[in-house]
Scaffold this motif. Structure first.
Motif: not given
Length: 213
Positions: A28-34, A1-2
């Motif tokens: 938030f653990t659904a996906e990595p975040v940038e 996620m960006r």
């Protein structure tokens, strides 16, 4: 996620909004975040030397002393609710933030978040002039950036084109206030939302993105 954060360093709600977002990301653990920091200027016409803070605020909001203090107290209380301290009694100047945005643009990715946090704190808690290049270099040096090399990069206008692109994008996109968050270059979140609201929105966006994949 960006996630792109459009912000100005003299915007207290930007500081609060960013803190709430970061608190949300803790859960938030659904996906990595940038995270990408994008420049915005509340008033790009502020002179390089800055202007008197109280005079500007009174004029901008047509506020007498009581109204101005009530506004600042509201911000202070909102900050406290998010675990942030504000001391407007120390804020004497409204600086031009262009150089500060340029510094963030050229900073290594691993120090950008800490740099943004340090600049927010310096302005809103310590009353420092974050439009002053010498002070910016002092902060950069504390974070491991070589002050002399950084000064040369600023003078050479390195990173400035990216800052100007951000300002142009915000203008073209009709962004009239910050903080403004763009998720996956598709979804927009505005304002200093509570951490729970950010978390719900990010989880929904993540779920929708996976369904579309």
């Amino acid at each position: 996620m960006r996630i792109e954060i459009f912000q100005d360093l003299v915007c207290p709600w930007c500081r609060i909004g960013k803190k709430n977002l970061m608190d949300a990301l803790q859960n938030f653990t659904a996906e990595p975040v940038e995270i990408h920091y994008r420049a915005y200027q509340l008033d790009p016409y502020t002179p390089a030397e800055g202007v008197d803070f109280e005079t500007l605020m009174r004029t901008k909001f047509r506020a007498d002393e009581d109204k101005l203090q009530a506004m600042l107290q509201q911000v202070t209380q909102a900050g406290q609710a998010s675990g942030l301290h504000f001391d407007f009694s120390k804020v004497a100047k409204m600086p031009n933030t262009l150089k500060a945005h340029q510094l963030i643009a050229i900073a290594p990715n691993e120090v950008k978040k800490e740099l943004v946090d340090e600049l927010f704190k310096a302005y809103f808690e310590d009353g420092k002039d974050i439009g002053d290049v010498d002070f910016l270099l002092e902060v950069a040096g504390r974070l491991g950036m070589d002050p002399q090399q950084t000064r040369l990069r600023l003078v050479a206008k390195e990173g400035l084109e990216g800052v100007e692109d951000d300002l142009e994008f915000a203008s073209q996109a009709g962004v009239t206030g910050v903080p403004f968050f763009v998720v996956n270059r598709k979804y927009a979140l505005t304002g200093a939302q509570p951490a729970t609201t950010f978390l719900q929105a990010l989880e929904q966006i993540s779920a929708e993105s996976k369904n579309e994949a």
